[in-house]
Design a protein around this motif. Structure first.
Motif, PDB file in Angstrom:
ATOM      1  N   LYS A 174       3.082  -1.085  -8.297  1.00 24.27           N
ATOM      2  CA  LYS A 174       2.017  -0.590  -7.136  1.00 24.27           C
ATOM      3  C   LYS A 174       2.413  -0.002  -6.193  1.00 24.27           C
ATOM      4  CE  LYS A 174      -2.062  -1.038  -9.490  1.00 24.27           C
ATOM      5  NZ  LYS A 174      -2.742  -0.733 -10.125  1.00 24.27           N
TER       6      LYS A 174
ATOM      7  N   TRP B  57       1.719   0.144  -2.630  1.00 25.95           N
ATOM      8  CA  TRP B  57       0.926   0.968  -2.094  1.00 25.95           C
ATOM      9  C   TRP B  57       2.066   0.641  -0.087  1.00 25.95           C
ATOM     10  CZ3 TRP B  57      -2.834  -1.441  -5.038  1.00 25.95           C
ATOM     11  CH2 TRP B  57      -4.281  -0.486  -6.074  1.00 25.95           C
ATOM     12  N   ASN B  58       2.632  -0.242   0.021  1.00 26.59           N
ATOM     13  CA  ASN B  58       2.932  -0.411   1.011  1.00 26.59           C
ATOM     14  C   ASN B  58       3.817   0.982   1.319  1.00 26.59           C
ATOM     15  OD1 ASN B  58       4.716  -1.217  -1.312  1.00 26.59           O
ATOM     16  ND2 ASN B  58       6.262  -2.486   0.399  1.00 26.59           N
TER      17      ASN B  58
ATOM     18  N   PHE C   8       2.614   3.716   2.178  1.00 22.51           N
ATOM     19  CA  PHE C   8       1.055   3.518   3.547  1.00 22.51           C
ATOM     20  C   PHE C   8       2.749   3.813   4.913  1.00 22.51           C
ATOM     21  CE2 PHE C   8       0.268   0.459   6.915  1.00 22.51           C
ATOM     22  CZ  PHE C   8      -0.874   0.822   7.314  1.00 22.51           C
TER      23      PHE C   8
ATOM     24  N   PHE D 214      -9.851   1.476  -3.092  1.00 26.55           N
ATOM     25  CA  PHE D 214      -8.739   1.695  -3.903  1.00 26.55           C
ATOM     26  C   PHE D 214      -9.332   0.950  -4.799  1.00 26.55           C
ATOM     27  CE2 PHE D 214      -6.144   0.980  -0.494  1.00 26.55           C
ATOM     28  CZ  PHE D 214      -4.805   1.959  -0.289  1.00 26.55           C
TER      29      PHE D 214
ATOM     30  N   LYS E 222      -2.545   5.719  -9.345  1.00 22.21           N
ATOM     31  CA  LYS E 222      -1.451   4.751  -8.568  1.00 22.21           C
ATOM     32  C   LYS E 222      -2.403   4.825  -7.188  1.00 22.21           C
ATOM     33  CE  LYS E 222       1.988   5.097 -11.352  1.00 22.21           C
ATOM     34  NZ  LYS E 222       2.585   3.472 -11.370  1.00 22.21           N
ATOM     35  N   GLN E 223      -3.060   5.856  -6.973  1.00 26.05           N
ATOM     36  CA  GLN E 223      -3.853   5.995  -5.106  1.00 26.05           C
ATOM     37  C   GLN E 223      -3.142   5.958  -4.711  1.00 26.05           C
ATOM     38  OE1 GLN E 223      -7.926   3.917  -6.041  1.00 26.05           O
ATOM     39  NE2 GLN E 223      -6.580   2.921  -7.125  1.00 26.05           N
ATOM     40  N   TRP E 224      -2.282   6.277  -4.595  1.00 25.83           N
ATOM     41  CA  TRP E 224      -0.875   6.469  -3.153  1.00 25.83           C
ATOM     42  C   TRP E 224      -1.740   7.304  -2.027  1.00 25.83           C
ATOM     43  CZ3 TRP E 224       3.102   6.990  -7.394  1.00 25.83           C
ATOM     44  CH2 TRP E 224       3.264   6.200  -7.401  1.00 25.83           C
TER      45      TRP E 224
ATOM     46  N   ALA F 185      -3.350   4.846   0.161  1.00 23.41           N
ATOM     47  CA  ALA F 185      -2.745   4.116   1.130  1.00 23.41           C
ATOM     48  C   ALA F 185      -1.550   5.012   2.072  1.00 23.41           C
ATOM     49  CB  ALA F 185      -1.484   3.243  -0.181  1.00 23.41           C
TER      50      ALA F 185
ATOM     51  N   HIS G 293     -11.363  -3.577  -1.691  1.00 21.37           N
ATOM     52  CA  HIS G 293     -10.624  -3.526  -3.621  1.00 21.37           C
ATOM     53  C   HIS G 293     -11.191  -4.915  -3.908  1.00 21.37           C
ATOM     54  CE1 HIS G 293      -8.342  -5.690  -1.704  1.00 21.37           C
ATOM     55  NE2 HIS G 293      -7.757  -5.616  -1.063  1.00 21.37           N
TER      56      HIS G 293
ATOM     57  N   LEU H  48      -1.465  -5.168  -1.872  1.00 21.97           N
ATOM     58  CA  LEU H  48      -2.644  -4.233  -0.742  1.00 21.97           C
ATOM     59  C   LEU H  48      -2.684  -5.043   0.780  1.00 21.97           C
ATOM     60  CD1 LEU H  48      -5.325  -2.782  -2.182  1.00 21.97           C
ATOM     61  CD2 LEU H  48      -3.753  -1.515  -1.226  1.00 21.97           C
TER      62      LEU H  48
ATOM     63  N   VAL I 107      -1.169  -3.349   3.212  1.00 19.51           N
ATOM     64  CA  VAL I 107      -2.440  -2.398   3.926  1.00 19.51           C
ATOM     65  C   VAL I 107      -3.729  -3.049   4.749  1.00 19.51           C
ATOM     66  CG1 VAL I 107      -3.589  -0.371   3.290  1.00 19.51           C
ATOM     67  CG2 VAL I 107      -2.164  -0.357   2.220  1.00 19.51           C
TER      68      VAL I 107
END
Lengths: 147, 147, 147, 147, 147, 147, 147, 147
Positions: free
Chosen positions: E90, E92-93, E96, F85, F90-92, F95, F112, F120, F123
């Motif tokens: 993923k 996501w960090n 972020f 989320f 991907k949903q970057w 984030a 989420h 996550l 985050v």
């Protein structure tokens, strides 16, 4: 744009009223802030509310800090800060306000007689306009308030 | 911590040297900054480098701005700003520096004679120490520089 | 990265020394700052340098402000602020430092016994780590100092 | 100026109501914010909305963070932050709020009994007024709200 | 200028080493920071130092916060932040970190395969360079490090 | 306090409507902002307004930047940022928004499913609440909007 | 104080060398930064490192952003920004740099021929010195670098 | 969201009116700010209000600073800054405004003919949209103002 203008400095003439009246006549959407301009109550407020002090230093200290609650809040909200220096007294608080205003990114307008040019040169150097009369400040406010 | 200390204000006595010497004797890791304290060159620098002016206002303006390149840079780098007010002259630049210092989040130390307490009350109110002598400033710097 | 770590709070045990020693043994490139931890001189510094006061309030006031010259400067320079709460005293200055640290964007590590979890919940909530022992702080500093 | 005032700290007496009433009687254009002052719901909100926890630490953690959504938002919007310390409990959250307020450039007013002067000296040192009663806060708000 | 470059994101290939080596060969005065890239120790650090947790959420929470002490400090010190997105996980960090970097005014360089263009469009939109290989990052660092 | 809440992230379910409705039923004084959630127009806006592109990268680039005019403005005005989320994509950008929000000092709420806890964790670590459902967000907004 | 001076603007004459030489002769502790002044490599860097573009707009875009990694980093580190306007070309990047410098609180020195006074009046208005020659800049740097 | 949009730059065509009309027709809740666009009064305002000057430099200086009171205030309040470059004149003030806007974190939209792409590449590089016509700006404002 509806400007917020903080009127700092000399409290012994009616320059604030002249600016307010000139702006009111021109019907401009400007909000004015000013410090407490009643000299005695401004000097006494600390001991009156928070209790007596033997030493003049602490009496002054308590009053100045209560006044700073007002003046700091107003400086932070203002777009423009007008600081007038008269021909009497030390007026270090006026120069102190001007320094804070510049460091906060506010637009500074200074007002003083030409005789004070040399001792005020450092303040004038960071101002956006150096005026001599309230009418000039009114003219500037009219000019920048055009639609 | 190795402090950077900016010494602002009065330029007619040797208070800066007294502080520097006291700190040097104590062997403290402090860096001092100060404005150009040679009065004549400070007043003339604008027209000397950038060309003559007919009006005193613009002569002062050019000099003050060149000096501000130095003083603004130093204020931004400093941790502590010491501002001394003497018994002569308007010294509005000193109060202006103090205002900038406070708005920038610097630690302010003021130095002045007790007779100036009332006119300096707004500046003193936002200072971390109000001193009367260079020795007191040295003592404070020694105290805060302990390992 | 060479961290600057400010060690705030409780001054009656040797937790600062334990952290310094643990970090020195591990040979980490960390600079530690701390307040003046000698209780008596910290309480007396205001009147000793700046002159006597009749009222305890102003005596405390002068000392606290001189100490704030040091602690505010250190907080501004630090990357990480460790605040330890002991089992005695009010320690409001410790919580006050923690609040400043968070608002300045510093990374906060809190150290306290489990019994203090409930009254410290608001401080812990904004910390990056809640520890109980100096050894845990050393372990964190070792971990984040890996190349 | 229409001030926004955040009333932080002690939740076991009616000091907030006294200030609100005094200000309402004087008809001042002040908006008050305060934390959730219902102790039980403030402690339980985390697990009630986000689910149970076995460990008291995480129960407290979830609640404190939800409360911080409110208090952080209010601190950021406020011009003035009043923090009252009572005679019971640790009240570290009050000192923590005061630290955040100062670092955010808000005007801080502290309220506490004279007996707490020594342990609160670091907080008081960075306040603009140290009061003992809600009536004093009302008087300050009246004074700074003069036209 | 001696840049500080923070290398964020994907930890399963040797892209960081490739950049470091390319820069070392070119003898550039660049300091590199990176997160702890050992996956297991990064996941376990919270419970290892601060004690076991039953719930995976809190285990992750404690580890992530300790890692944030390092990454937040590095982000604040960096001039340039390079964030690489790999083809797995993923990450996501990484996004972020990119968001924090942009909001802090850092110069952002993104690295990813062309296949990821669409899902990374918002991140790319605020980057100063979108690269595909470590060699391109090295070339950029060489270019901007010319005397 | 009248909060401004920015609803960022997943655009394929009706979670925003559920929050808005829950808040409307409770009659709370909250203003909601959200990105343009119509996927196709969001992807096409760049080339539609500013002209066609051959390369997908530049097509995406132009659209993302126009969307950023909206999202950056909203992030700057918001007090609270909720980022959801979903289980796909991907949903970057979500984030990335979360990272910006934290660095700007906004209060972050994440939403989420529990399955996403591990990826996550960084985050979540800097969020003030980690929720699973729109109802939980509504409950938080109700709680913090109490008078 | 050891100033960092960023030399921005016109790249077709040797004004930067003249300043560097004048300062080197005077042995001043000043660090100079400058953009990449090799016109061709500055224009080509984007496509050379990141790949060809069909449209001139995107070719320029990629190069400008890579150059911005350098110039933004240098602007952020500088104390003083000198911007020279020559008599040819649009030089909007020079005015753009000047605008960024002022908004970042840097001390701005402008250099241009007197013929350019009218079109540069808005830039000059926010500068601390308006010079015509490299020698004048050297004189200013000498003056402000006095011990 | 109700955007504040500052319309900076070229003053010889009616592009501002076209944008205002397009937005008025679409009934969008947008507030527009603009500089004083009457060329002569803008040039003369300094000497008209503050007194004559012999040198053109000081005449320009006084006018530019009064105009800056307006433009700086508007830039600080704006969410979005649109800067149009025409095909005549130096227009360094436009590029200067763009630089300030970017450094203040505002969303920048640039408008210019394709012929100006190369000299404006550094400005375009930090813009969120590069347009050619007022209609495109209206379309962007419509798009980002959707509910």
């Amino acid at each position: 744009m509806e400007y917020i203008v903080y009127l700092s400095g000399e409290i012994h003439t009616d320059w604030r009223e002249q600016i307010r009246e000139g702006v009111a006549e021109a019907n401009l959407p400007i909000t004015f802030y000013s410090p407490v301009t009643h000299h005695e109550s401004s000097d006494e407020v600390g001991v009156e509310i928070l209790g007596e002090e033997d030493k003049p230093f602490w009496k002054d200290h308590k009053s100045s800090k209560i006044n700073a609650i007002r003046t700091n809040s107003m400086l932070q909200q203002a777009d423009i800060v007008v600081v007038r220096f008269g021909d009497k007294y030390k007026q270090w608080n006026a120069a102190f306000d001007a320094g804070q205003a510049v460091a906060m990114g506010k637009q500074l307008i200074v007002m003083h007689a030409p005789e004070l040019t040399h001792p005020l040169k450092e303040v004038d150097a960071q101002a956006m306009a150096v005026t001599e009369t309230p009418q000039q400040v009114v003219e500037i406010l009219k000019y920048i308030s055009q639609p």
